[in-house]
Design a protein around this motif. Structure first.
Motif, PDB file in Angstrom:
ATOM      1  N   LEU A 199       0.850  -1.189   0.000  1.00  0.00           N
ATOM      2  CA  LEU A 199       0.000   0.000   0.000  1.00  0.00           C
ATOM      3  C   LEU A 199       0.883   1.235   0.000  1.00  0.00           C
ATOM      4  CD1 LEU A 199      -2.946   0.962   0.121  1.00  0.00           C
ATOM      5  CD2 LEU A 199      -2.689   1.098   2.603  1.00  0.00           C
ATOM      6  N   LEU A 200       0.718   2.090  -1.003  1.00  0.00           N
ATOM      7  CA  LEU A 200       1.496   3.321  -1.138  1.00  0.00           C
ATOM      8  C   LEU A 200       0.601   4.491  -0.735  1.00  0.00           C
ATOM      9  CD1 LEU A 200       3.035   2.587  -4.651  1.00  0.00           C
ATOM     10  CD2 LEU A 200       3.980   2.036  -2.398  1.00  0.00           C
ATOM     11  N   VAL A 201       1.017   5.246   0.272  1.00  0.00           N
ATOM     12  CA  VAL A 201       0.211   6.347   0.788  1.00  0.00           C
ATOM     13  C   VAL A 201       1.023   7.628   0.733  1.00  0.00           C
ATOM     14  CG1 VAL A 201      -0.960   7.274   2.814  1.00  0.00           C
ATOM     15  CG2 VAL A 201      -1.157   4.854   2.275  1.00  0.00           C
TER      16      VAL A 201
ATOM     17  N   GLY B 184      -0.893  19.905  12.362  1.00  0.00           N
ATOM     18  CA  GLY B 184      -0.520  18.825  13.259  1.00  0.00           C
ATOM     19  C   GLY B 184      -1.204  17.527  12.931  1.00  0.00           C
ATOM     20  N   GLY B 185      -2.207  17.560  12.050  1.00  0.00           N
ATOM     21  CA  GLY B 185      -2.897  16.336  11.648  1.00  0.00           C
ATOM     22  C   GLY B 185      -2.353  15.843  10.334  1.00  0.00           C
ATOM     23  N   LYS B 186      -3.084  14.930   9.689  1.00  0.00           N
ATOM     24  CA  LYS B 186      -2.620  14.427   8.401  1.00  0.00           C
ATOM     25  C   LYS B 186      -3.805  13.943   7.592  1.00  0.00           C
ATOM     26  CE  LYS B 186      -1.632   9.748  10.068  1.00  0.00           C
ATOM     27  NZ  LYS B 186      -0.591   8.714  10.191  1.00  0.00           N
ATOM     28  N   ARG B 187      -3.630  13.982   6.281  1.00  0.00           N
ATOM     29  CA  ARG B 187      -4.615  13.461   5.353  1.00  0.00           C
ATOM     30  C   ARG B 187      -3.856  12.755   4.238  1.00  0.00           C
ATOM     31  NH1 ARG B 187      -7.452  18.486   3.186  1.00  0.00           N
ATOM     32  NH2 ARG B 187      -5.309  19.187   3.204  1.00  0.00           N
ATOM     33  N   THR B 188      -4.585  12.136   3.346  1.00  0.00           N
ATOM     34  CA  THR B 188      -3.933  11.522   2.189  1.00  0.00           C
ATOM     35  C   THR B 188      -4.745  11.761   0.934  1.00  0.00           C
ATOM     36  OG1 THR B 188      -3.110   9.487   1.199  1.00  0.00           O
ATOM     37  CG2 THR B 188      -5.001   9.273   2.666  1.00  0.00           C
ATOM     38  N   ASP B 189      -4.073  12.243  -0.096  1.00  0.00           N
ATOM     39  CA  ASP B 189      -4.666  12.323  -1.425  1.00  0.00           C
ATOM     40  C   ASP B 189      -4.299  11.098  -2.241  1.00  0.00           C
ATOM     41  OD1 ASP B 189      -6.000  14.672  -1.143  1.00  0.00           O
ATOM     42  OD2 ASP B 189      -4.429  15.927  -1.997  1.00  0.00           O
ATOM     43  N   THR B 190      -3.463  10.239  -1.700  1.00  0.00           N
ATOM     44  CA  THR B 190      -2.931   9.113  -2.464  1.00  0.00           C
ATOM     45  C   THR B 190      -3.171   7.811  -1.719  1.00  0.00           C
ATOM     46  OG1 THR B 190      -1.158  10.533  -3.284  1.00  0.00           O
ATOM     47  CG2 THR B 190      -0.869   8.159  -3.553  1.00  0.00           C
TER      48      THR B 190
END
Length: 551
Positions: free
Chosen positions: A116-118, A142-148
């Protein structure tokens, strides 16, 4: 193994026992969605400004996943040189163990390598907080999200690779997960797929992909913004070519028309550039693909690999820019497997596929996966289970005194499918799967075991008196998961009926072709999928199609 599919089964006739309904009614989904936390902030333009056309699905190959592959490839190149200084750089890889945080049943390991590539757009950490629009930065600093979210599948014999891209705004059923910070269990919900990463981190993302697809995720790789910049700088920059100049305040990028050599900072601005050309997301993604094709090409060039100093600096930068599970980071052999497949990108040896999708009926700004096409893609990955072995040649058969095996096409094999289970409709369900793969199904029926119970294991039977029957039976058995061992001698059939496929077969086997019996048992999982729907094929491109032109 838990069946994660939701494809409806069409039943008819006395024999075809109805398949059980799937859990999760429309009302239940709506209730779950209402109770779910809001999706992560979205700093993209509205969907109407993202571009359109049939090419949308096939072009959503996100930037950080490409970087992940290039990074892995180059780290392995360093390991292969045998220099201790390169091997020491592997110690800079950030490691994160998440197995204990995955709380759902996991699919079986088929022998394939699924990574899994994030691409994490976390604003945490030095160098990351400055990116993204102001409101988004304030909302999730300070948080995180992923577009990928991309699953890289490498076949068991490591000769094929396919990268499956999951659109970030896909509305899916997210399973129960641990909150990454509090470790408290969160209930299942219907939500955008990238919200799994936002609340539950990589463990919840892995669990979501596994429960939706039935595919075992073996490893993961994460890359963030700063990592991308470091990689480009370590390569000495990347040259791009523009049809017209750029002066964009949002991305803080000023470039003239023609060729420019971009360092890491400018490269990040370039691949995130929105207000250029027609302003569509589709054009932006195409620019990203061209740019990252150049990253991979330069990272695997002889100019870099033969320069000890440059290679050492790159390996160190790359290793410090990614996060992996300890099992992958500490396993050089696995990294080599990934790198050997990734290196083929420049030769078109890797396929890039976006999940077939359409607008969500409940929210036109979101998407849902097109069925049964998406499940056919997942099944093709799950059933890619065997290491290919060459068929014995005629000379080999003569030398051993045995008859060489004959290679048959599916349309040359005639099959009668029998339901040996207590699940209604199983015979027709399996017959439909075989027909889609080109097999010539001529009939269906039931098989009743002497003890009156369901047959535990699937069986393949052929007539003893027909010389070619074992070859036909072997072709059928090789298309089934799990693979049964064919046996001579046919079984008694109850309630036999003819079978008519939804689409007429392209050819008819000659008269005298043996009819092979398939008796479906409780262990039956699937027919191997080799013929993918048009929607999947239309959303698939190869690395060689990433045109290296001015944008």
């Amino acid at each position: 193994m838990t069946d994660y599919r939701s494809v409806p089964v069409v039943t008819s006739g006395q024999d075809y026992r109805a398949a059980p309904t799937q859990p999760g009614s429309r009302m239940a989904r709506r209730a779950a969605a209402a109770a779910a936390p809001p999706p992560p902030p979205d700093d993209r333009p509205p969907r109407g400004h993202r571009g359109g056309g049939n090419g949308g699905g096939q072009n959503k190959m996100r930037i950080l996943a490409w970087v992940s592959i290039g990074v892995t490839s180059l780290m392995v190149a360093g390991a292969l040189t045998g220099y201790t200084v390169y091997r020491d750089a592997f110690g800079n890889i950030k490691k994160k163990s998440v197995n204990s945080d995955i709380i759902n049943p996991r699919p079986v390991d088929t022998g394939a390598l699924n990574v899994l590539l994030v691409g994490s757009d976390t604003r945490a950490g030095k160098g990351n907080a400055r990116y993204g629009q102001k409101l988004a930065r304030e909302a999730d600093a300070g948080g995180k999200r992923t577009d990928t979210i991309i699953l890289m599948h490498i076949s068991p014999n490591r000769d094929k690779a396919r990268l499956i891209s999951f659109p970030r705004d896909s509305m899916v059923q997210i399973p129960k997960c641990k909150n990454e910070t509090t470790k408290q269990e969160m209930p299942p919900r219907r939500d955008m797929i990238n919200s799994a990463y936002n609340s539950g981190g990589i463990a919840c993302t892995i669990s979501t992909i596994e429960t939706l697809t039935g595919i075992r995720v073996n490893h993961f790789v994460e890359v963030d913004f700063s990592g991308f910049k470091n990689i480009v700088d370590a390569l000495g920059g990347i040259e791009i070519c523009l049809k017209s100049g750029v002066n964009d305040k949002n991305s803080k990028l000023v470039l003239p028309p023609g060729k420019s050599l971009l360092n890491g900072e400018k490269a990040l601005g370039y691949v995130r550039l929105r207000h250029y050309g027609d302003g569509s997301d589709i054009q932006r993604i195409k620019r990203q693909q061209i740019f990252l094709s150049k990253v991979v090409a330069k990272a695997t060039s002889s100019e870099l690999l033969t320069d000890v100093g440059k290679l050492r600096d790159f390996i160190a930068a790359a290793a410090g820019s990614v996060t992996m599970d300890p099992e992958l980071a500490n396993d050089t052999e696995q990294l080599i497997n990934i790198a050997l497949s990734a290196k083929e990108m420049t030769a078109g040896g890797v396929k890039f596929t976006t999940i077939p999708w359409g607008p969500d009926p409940e929210d036109k700004n979101r998407v849902v996966w097109k069925q049964p096409d998406a499940n056919a893609l997942f099944t093709s990955i799950k059933t890619d289970t065997e290491v290919a072995t060459p068929a014995p040649s005629a000379s080999t058969g003569t030398a051993t005194g045995t008859k060489p095996k004959v290679t048959l096409k599916p349309e040359q094999v005639k099959i009668q499918v029998l339901n040996g289970t207590k699940t209604f409709g199983k015979a027709r369900e399996v017959a439909d799967q075989l027909a889609k793969e080109g097999f010539n199904v001529v009939g269906v029926g039931n098989y009743e075991a002497s003890d009156g119970k369901s047959l535990p294991k699937t069986e393949v039977h052929y007539a003893k008196t027909i010389e070619s029957a074992p070859d036909h039976a072997g072709t059928l058995a090789g298309a089934l998961v799990p693979k049964p061992a064919p046996a001579s001698g046919k079984v008694a059939v109850t309630n036999p009926q003819p079978y008519t496929p939804a689409t007429a077969p392209t050819s008819t086997p000659p008269k005298g072709t043996p009819v092979i019996q398939l008796v479906v048992g409780e262990d039956f999982e699937s027919v191997k999928v080799t013929k993918l729907p048009d929607s999947v094929n239309n959303s698939t491109i190869t690395a060689s199609e990433q045109k290296n032109t001015c944008t």
